[in-house]
Design a protein around this motif. Structure first.
Motif, short mmCIF file in Angstrom:
data_model
loop_
_atom_site.label_atom_id
_atom_site.label_comp_id
_atom_site.label_asym_id
_atom_site.label_seq_id
_atom_site.Cartn_x
_atom_site.Cartn_y
_atom_site.Cartn_z
N GLY A 38 32.72 104.63 -13.69
CA GLY A 38 33.94 103.87 -13.89
C GLY A 38 34.67 104.13 -15.18
O GLY A 38 35.66 103.45 -15.50
N GLU A 39 34.25 105.11 -15.95
CA GLU A 39 34.82 105.40 -17.26
C GLU A 39 35.73 106.63 -17.19
O GLU A 39 35.52 107.54 -16.40
N THR A 40 36.72 106.66 -18.08
CA THR A 40 37.54 107.85 -18.25
C THR A 40 37.24 108.45 -19.62
O THR A 40 37.41 107.78 -20.65
N VAL A 41 36.81 109.69 -19.62
CA VAL A 41 36.63 110.45 -20.86
C VAL A 41 37.75 111.47 -20.93
O VAL A 41 37.90 112.31 -20.04
N LEU A 190 50.15 108.28 -14.31
CA LEU A 190 49.04 107.76 -15.11
C LEU A 190 48.72 106.31 -14.73
O LEU A 190 47.55 105.93 -14.61
N ASP A 191 49.76 105.51 -14.53
CA ASP A 191 49.54 104.12 -14.10
C ASP A 191 48.84 104.08 -12.74
O ASP A 191 47.98 103.23 -12.49
N LEU A 192 49.22 105.00 -11.85
CA LEU A 192 48.57 105.07 -10.53
C LEU A 192 47.09 105.40 -10.68
O LEU A 192 46.24 104.79 -10.02
N LEU A 211 47.48 114.42 -26.81
CA LEU A 211 46.69 113.29 -27.29
C LEU A 211 47.31 111.95 -26.88
O LEU A 211 46.60 110.98 -26.62
N GLY A 212 48.65 111.91 -26.78
CA GLY A 212 49.31 110.69 -26.35
C GLY A 212 48.99 110.33 -24.91
O GLY A 212 48.76 109.16 -24.58
N VAL A 213 48.98 111.33 -24.04
CA VAL A 213 48.63 111.10 -22.64
C VAL A 213 47.18 110.64 -22.52
O VAL A 213 46.87 109.71 -21.77
N VAL A 214 46.29 111.28 -23.26
CA VAL A 214 44.87 110.92 -23.24
C VAL A 214 44.68 109.48 -23.71
O VAL A 214 43.87 108.73 -23.15
N ARG A 215 45.45 109.08 -24.71
CA ARG A 215 45.34 107.70 -25.22
C ARG A 215 45.70 106.69 -24.13
O ARG A 215 45.10 105.61 -24.05
N HIS A 216 46.66 107.03 -23.28
CA HIS A 216 47.15 106.10 -22.25
C HIS A 216 46.07 105.76 -21.23
O HIS A 216 46.06 104.65 -20.69
N VAL A 235 38.57 105.71 -27.89
CA VAL A 235 39.94 106.20 -27.78
C VAL A 235 40.81 105.73 -28.95
O VAL A 235 41.62 106.51 -29.47
N ASP A 236 40.66 104.49 -29.37
CA ASP A 236 41.51 103.99 -30.46
C ASP A 236 41.23 104.72 -31.77
O ASP A 236 42.15 105.02 -32.53
N GLN A 237 39.96 105.00 -32.02
CA GLN A 237 39.60 105.70 -33.24
C GLN A 237 40.15 107.13 -33.24
O GLN A 237 40.82 107.57 -34.18
N VAL A 238 39.89 107.85 -32.18
CA VAL A 238 40.23 109.28 -32.16
C VAL A 238 41.73 109.50 -32.06
O VAL A 238 42.27 110.43 -32.67
N THR A 239 42.44 108.67 -31.29
CA THR A 239 43.86 108.93 -31.07
C THR A 239 44.78 108.25 -32.08
O THR A 239 45.94 108.62 -32.20
#
Length: 278
Positions: A38-41, A190-192, A211-216, A235-239
């Motif tokens: 259930g995670e997104t990396v 991305l929302d989908l 990096l912006g897309v990955v953060r989303h 994600v918050d730390q890296v992006t």
């Protein structure tokens, strides 16, 4: 995310390619990462970083020269053709280009039904599933009788996403799935993907240069540079607060609406690049 056993583990993965004149090129240099259910990396890096190679190795499209890939406790590093067909129920992919990833001569119904029929579904059950899939990606039911060329890029990517979830996989490799789309369409796709993850519980390996897309979309992020991992973390730390100079350069490359801030970022990126060359 709560601490659970990884669904996918990549341990010390190395991949080599043969270049011109027989010279060997090491695309991955001992890469390790894991993805929980259930995670997104997010896997981020510029062209040539090796990020797509990781996804292709997981899918069995390129052979590793060293290391191990484990899915749900099962070693799939060198899985054969029969095992790969079995794995297709659990591991799927969304490719970068929605214009070439769909067979132009097949109707949408046939494209979406194909993986189901291969897995032994009856044609009647498969077409019932097609109607459900179109609804889940917010496309009208009459789309099933049309050809891919009749849809926009964003709609085609929705069709590709519908195909990827047809068998209810546990892991989806998303290989630059929004890079060929305009910014507004990117946000909708991305929302989908987030919506579908919440309803299906599938895990994503989301490959991107942005990096912006990955953060989303991501929970955790791995940054790749020339086949090596240079930064990993939440994600918050890296992006937002990247520590490695290369990740900082990626951060500075992300477009912002404010002209003055964009100019300041461009200058910071130039300084970081100059420091990296010393």
């Amino acid at each position: 995310m709560t601490a659970t056993a990884p669904l996918l583990s990549v341990d010390d993965l190395e991949v080599e390619f043969k270049g011109r004149g027989g010279k060997r090129f090491q695309a991955l240099k001992g890469v390790s990462l894991d993805i929980r259910p259930g995670e997104t990396v997010g896997l981020v890096g510029e062209s040539g970083s090796g990020k797509t190679t990781i996804g292709r190795a997981i899918l069995g499209l390129v052979p590793p020269s060293a290391g191990r890939i484990t899915f749900d406790g099962r070693d799939i590093t060198r899985a054969g053709a029969a095992e790969r067909r079995s794995l297709a129920k659990d591991i799927q992919v969304v490719f970068q280009d929605p214009y070439t990833s769909l067979n132009p001569s097949m109707t949408i119904a046939d494209i979406l039904a194909e993986p189901l029929l291969i897995q032994g579904w009856t044609r009647n059950d498969a077409h019932g599933r097609v109607r459900d899939l179109l609804d889940r990606v917010h496309l009208p039911s009459d789309a099933s009788s049309r050809l891919p060329r009749e849809f926009s890029g964003g709609q085609r990517q929705r069709i590709a996403i519908a195909r990827s979830i047809a068998l209810e996989p546990r892991l989806i490799i998303c290989d630059e799935p929004v890079s060929a789309l305009d910014l507004t369409t990117q946000a909708r796709v991305l929302d989908l993907l987030v919506e579908l993850q919440e309803s299906t519980g599938a895990a994503y390996l989301f490959v991107s240069h942005d990096l912006g897309v990955v953060r989303h979309i991501s929970h955790r992020v791995t940054v790749l540079f020339h086949g090596d991992i240079v930064e990993q973390g939440d994600v918050d730390q890296v992006t937002a607060r990247p520590e490695h100079p290369y990740t900082q350069r990626l951060f500075m490359s992300a477009p912002v609406a404010d002209v003055a801030e964009q100019r300041a970022r461009r200058e910071q990126r130039r300084q970081l690049a100059a420091q990296g060359e010393k």
